[in-house]
Design an enzyme around this catalytic site. Structure first.
Site, PDB file in Angstrom:
ATOM      1  CG  ASP A 170      -2.004   1.034   1.184  1.00  0.00           C
ATOM      2  OD1 ASP A 170      -1.787   2.103   0.590  1.00  0.00           O
ATOM      3  OD2 ASP A 170      -3.086   0.781   1.746  1.00  0.00           O
ATOM      4  CG  HIS A 201      -4.774   2.799  -1.049  1.00  0.00           C
ATOM      5  ND1 HIS A 201      -4.870   2.735   0.326  1.00  0.00           N
ATOM      6  CD2 HIS A 201      -5.739   3.647  -1.453  1.00  0.00           C
ATOM      7  CE1 HIS A 201      -5.843   3.519   0.729  1.00  0.00           C
ATOM      8  NE2 HIS A 201      -6.393   4.091  -0.333  1.00  0.00           N
TER       9      HIS A 201
END
Length: 232
Positions: A170, A201
């Site tokens: 992420d 993400h």
């Protein structure tokens, strides 16, 4: 059936819009869908529609209503992405959780009986954690929440089941933050964490370039089983 409705704030000093998707028959439960930084856009509406197809009353409150009501942005368009980041910077998260709580109470009243949970994405993933700690949500799921390590002091207030989906690559949540989340929450009796190796993400978004089909299906399957178990 889908519609838009108005929900009163907890202190009755205002009201905000929400997208509502209803199942064809009596809801098995209700789920509040907590937006990303892009507003109640097509992707969030699709999340609601899928939950309704699975038998839930789904409600997505417009949490940016104090800044710009009805905003819809596309994360794959760079100027709109930057605009979303600007809105996030101005957003009062504590007030947002109170609006989520108002949506939970609206759903309870609308159903008359039954449980109410919540699921959030991106900004909504962080707000999902806060919702689990601060509201009466019966079961809560957060996808790729940012900055949850800053909220670990609230973990003892989590009384109902919480599931968090964590992509290991992420871009907004570094490895130290992920480690802190695991160290702080792995032994919590109400919290379940799932890591998604190599994912970034936004991997479970319904539309656009960020989606990773296989990982999204796995995470959504886990979420569906979690809600079936804890909401009915």
């Amino acid at each position: 059936m889908t519609a838009n409705t108005q929900i009163s704030t907890l202190d009755q000093d205002g009201e905000f819009a929400a997208y509502v998707a209803r199942p064809e028959s009596k809801p098995r439960a209700a789920i509040v869908v907590i937006q990303e930084i892009f507003g109640i856009n097509a992707g969030i509406r699709r999340k609601c529609d899928l939950l309704a197809e699975d038998g839930y009353l789904a409600v997505a409150p417009d949490l940016f209503w104090r800044l710009e009501p009805g905003i819809e942005l596309d994360p794959d368009i760079e100027p709109e992405f930057q605009r979303a980041l600007d809105l996030m910077g101005k957003f009062d998260q504590d007030m947002g959780v109170r609006d989520i709580e108002a949506a939970i109470e609206w759903a309870r009243d609308d159903m008359e009986e039954g449980k109410v949970g919540a699921v959030g994405y991106c900004l909504g993933g962080r707000l999902a954690y806060m919702t689990a700690a601060r509201t009466g949500s019966d079961a809560t799921v957060g996808y790729y929440g940012v900055g949850i390590d800053e909220l670990l002091r609230e973990k003892d207030a989590i009384a109902n089941p919480l599931m968090l989906h964590i992509p290991t690559e992420d871009g907004f949540v570094d490895k130290d933050t992920q480690k802190a989340m695991h160290e702080g929450l792995d032994d919590h009796p109400k919290v379940t964490l799932y890591d998604y190796e190599g994912l970034d993400h936004g991997f479970a978004t319904e539309f656009g370039e960020r989606r990773s089909e296989e990982a999204a299906q796995l995470a959504d399957k886990r979420t569906a089983e979690f809600f079936a178990k804890h909401l009915g």
